[in-house]
Design a protein around this motif. Structure first.
Motif, mmCIF file in Angstrom:
data_model
loop_
_atom_site.group_PDB
_atom_site.id
_atom_site.type_symbol
_atom_site.label_atom_id
_atom_site.label_comp_id
_atom_site.label_asym_id
_atom_site.label_seq_id
_atom_site.Cartn_x
_atom_site.Cartn_y
_atom_site.Cartn_z
ATOM 1 N N SER A 78 0.576 -1.046 -0.223
ATOM 2 C CA SER A 78 0.200 0.323 0.359
ATOM 3 C C SER A 78 0.968 1.122 0.124
ATOM 4 C CB SER A 78 -0.716 0.239 1.377
ATOM 5 O OG SER A 78 -1.550 0.959 0.909
ATOM 6 N N PHE A 79 1.906 1.027 0.760
ATOM 7 C CA PHE A 79 2.484 2.310 0.890
ATOM 8 C C PHE A 79 3.883 2.340 -0.916
ATOM 9 C CE2 PHE A 79 6.994 4.277 1.301
ATOM 10 C CZ PHE A 79 6.438 5.119 2.510
ATOM 11 N N ASP A 80 3.824 0.920 -0.658
ATOM 12 C CA ASP A 80 4.624 1.690 -2.370
ATOM 13 C C ASP A 80 4.217 1.794 -3.362
ATOM 14 O OD1 ASP A 80 6.495 0.844 -0.957
ATOM 15 O OD2 ASP A 80 6.797 -1.631 -1.459
ATOM 16 N N ALA A 81 2.685 1.767 -3.034
ATOM 17 C CA ALA A 81 1.649 2.192 -4.790
ATOM 18 C C ALA A 81 1.257 3.898 -4.387
ATOM 19 C CB ALA A 81 0.617 1.160 -4.315
ATOM 20 N N THR A 82 0.648 4.015 -2.817
ATOM 21 C CA THR A 82 0.423 5.463 -3.137
ATOM 22 C C THR A 82 1.574 6.429 -2.541
ATOM 23 O OG1 THR A 82 0.183 5.339 -0.919
ATOM 24 C CG2 THR A 82 -1.405 4.625 -2.394
ATOM 25 N N GLY A 83 2.851 5.925 -2.070
ATOM 26 C CA GLY A 83 3.872 6.592 -1.281
ATOM 27 C C GLY A 83 3.406 7.650 -0.377
ATOM 28 N N ARG A 85 2.200 9.503 2.978
ATOM 29 C CA ARG A 85 1.075 10.816 2.634
ATOM 30 C C ARG A 85 1.649 11.760 3.849
ATOM 31 N NH1 ARG A 85 -1.086 5.133 3.201
ATOM 32 N NH2 ARG A 85 -2.288 5.324 1.549
#
Length: 85
Positions: A78-83, A85
């Motif tokens: 999830s982090f890798d997909a959205t970067g 926040r």
């Protein structure tokens, strides 16, 4: 254990990294190093009393990581997909 046994048991570790790690653990008093007078010298490593005392907490941490591995991987994806926040 001998150096080669440790290296073989820990998948993917280089000899350099194992040597550095053993030096740090020796310095911290967690591991002992015994040299037997032979040709070539036989060197073995073992846990000290202090090192044995940390095995139970580390086993608990390892178990927690094993139990939550899928959650951790999902969070990473999830982090890798959205970067950040």
């Amino acid at each position: 254990m001998r150096f080669s046994e440790l290296r073989d048991k820990i998948e993917g570790i280089s000899e350099k990294m194992l040597s550095q790690t053993l030096r740090m653990l020796l310095r911290d008093g967690l591991v002992s190093r015994t040299v037997e007078p032979s040709t070539p010298p036989k060197v073995t490593y073992g846990l000290t009393t202090l090192g044995k005392g940390i095995t139970e907490p580390l086993e608990g941490l390892s178990g927690w990581i094993r139990d939550h591995a899928q959650d951790i991987l999902a969070a990473q994806a999830s982090f890798d997909a959205t970067g950040p926040r």
